[in-house]
Design an enzyme around this catalytic site. Structure first.
Site, PDB file in Angstrom:
ATOM      1  N   MET A   1       0.829  -1.213   0.000  1.00  0.00           N
ATOM      2  CA  MET A   1       0.000   0.000   0.000  1.00  0.00           C
ATOM      3  C   MET A   1       0.864   1.264   0.000  1.00  0.00           C
ATOM      4  O   MET A   1       0.661   2.163  -0.826  1.00  0.00           O
ATOM      5  CB  MET A   1      -0.926  -0.029   1.217  1.00  0.00           C
ATOM      6  N   LEU A   2       1.833   1.341   0.898  1.00  0.00           N
ATOM      7  CA  LEU A   2       2.725   2.496   0.919  1.00  0.00           C
ATOM      8  C   LEU A   2       3.666   2.477  -0.274  1.00  0.00           C
ATOM      9  O   LEU A   2       3.943   3.522  -0.884  1.00  0.00           O
ATOM     10  CB  LEU A   2       3.522   2.529   2.227  1.00  0.00           C
TER      11      LEU A   2
ATOM     12  N   THR B   1       7.035   1.652  13.084  1.00  0.00           N
ATOM     13  CA  THR B   1       5.668   1.598  13.587  1.00  0.00           C
ATOM     14  C   THR B   1       5.535   2.121  15.004  1.00  0.00           C
ATOM     15  O   THR B   1       6.496   2.117  15.786  1.00  0.00           O
ATOM     16  CB  THR B   1       5.178   0.125  13.553  1.00  0.00           C
TER      17      THR B   1
ATOM     18  N   TYR C   1       5.468  -8.541  16.837  1.00  0.00           N
ATOM     19  CA  TYR C   1       5.621  -7.624  15.714  1.00  0.00           C
ATOM     20  C   TYR C   1       6.400  -6.376  16.140  1.00  0.00           C
ATOM     21  O   TYR C   1       7.355  -5.959  15.479  1.00  0.00           O
ATOM     22  CB  TYR C   1       4.249  -7.248  15.179  1.00  0.00           C
TER      23      TYR C   1
ATOM     24  N   LYS D   1      10.149  -4.967  14.844  1.00  0.00           N
ATOM     25  CA  LYS D   1      10.355  -3.640  14.249  1.00  0.00           C
ATOM     26  C   LYS D   1      11.342  -2.811  15.068  1.00  0.00           C
ATOM     27  O   LYS D   1      12.160  -2.065  14.510  1.00  0.00           O
ATOM     28  CB  LYS D   1       9.018  -2.906  14.112  1.00  0.00           C
TER      29      LYS D   1
END
Length: 283
Positions: free
Chosen positions: A12-13, A98, A122, A126
């Site tokens: 998407m990005l 994030t 997650y 990150k």
């Protein structure tokens, strides 16, 4: 001519980054084109580029609880290999991170230099990726944390809410998770501004300004597309128990943008209106 490499370009990005860089010398590589956990492949891909924008990520937050090694490979080892290759080839690196690197227990916007304390696998992966990039390329890298992203080119919360509107009279959405809905169109444009400018290396928070709950966001979506916001009903997180805990408070501070000579990104409600006008919200 500046030569750009986008990893995760099919996401998407990544697709909005390609749009933001239209007319430039861009190599856009999706997961099928480049495995960012393969050191040799990464080195070959980075060679010949001046700027590397890493939007590749393992984003299956719940699955990461039982597949943490896979999440770590993409979200930590991948950025590490990209940073090493970028240093070897003299390229700038920007990697996207994030809000999940924070525990979500805060009550005021997290500054970019706040200690990380992720509460799920997650987030741990990150945070590890961020640390590798800062350690390996402290003077030539950017970490841009974002949150609650939505856009035209992939599954996301806004699209899910519109899809539910077509089949449900009402939807129940949580009021006890607060963050910053962020349009990938705005984020992509800001990333390009950052790497094209003479911005200091470091960590930046790439979220639209303001704050709201998922409930607030859904009501705003409905209002923007001409649906009745009263169809959105409040609930709390106890109604949606999932394998990975979510941060309750994901508001990121924007003070760092002044270092880059840039204003904070616009308010999330203004961005949502622009996204709808641009046709970026579809079920």
């Amino acid at each position: 001519m500046t030569r750009y490499l986008i990893t995760g370009a099919a996401g998407m990005l990544g697709q909005d980054l390609q749009h933001a860089l239209a007319g430039r010398a861009v190599t856009a590589l999706g997961r099928a084109d480049l495995d960012i956990t393969d050191a040799d492949a990464v080195d070959a891909a980075v060679a010949g580029h001046d700027v590397v924008i890493n939007s590749a990520a393992y984003t299956k937050v719940d699955d990461a609880e039982t597949h943490e090694d896979e999440a770590y490979a993409v979200n930590a080892t991948g950025p590490k290999l990209l940073a090493e290759a970028a240093v070897r080839h003299g390229a700038k690196l920007l990697t996207v991170s994030t809000d999940y690197v924070f525990d979500g227990h805060g009550t005021s916007p997290y500054p970019a230099d706040a200690p990380t304390d992720p509460i799920n696998a997650y987030g741990r992966s990150k945070a590890a990726g961020e640390a590798f990039v800062r350690e390996i390329a402290p003077d030539s890298s950017y970490v841009v944390r974002t949150a609650w992203i939505y856009g035209a080119h992939g599954p996301n919360f806004a699209a899910t809410m519109l899809r539910l509107a077509a089949s449900h009279d009402t939807v129940s959405v949580v009021t006890d998770q607060v963050g910053q809905p962020t349009w990938t169109g705005d984020l992509a444009a800001r990333i390009v501004e950052l790497v094209d400018g003479d911005a200091p290396a470091g960590t930046y928070h790439g979220t639209n300004a303001g704050q709201g709950s998922w409930f607030d966001f859904t009501r705003a979506i409905y209002a923007e597309v001409g649906l009745d916001p009263e169809r959105v009903l409040p609930t709390d997180s106890t109604a949606f128990v999932r394998p990975a805990p979510r941060p309750a408070y994901s508001v990121l501070g924007h003070d760092g943008w002044s270092r880059a000579g840039l204003a904070p990104m616009r308010d999330w409600r203004e961005a949502l209106h622009a996204a709808v006008q641009a046709g970026a919200l579809q079920a």
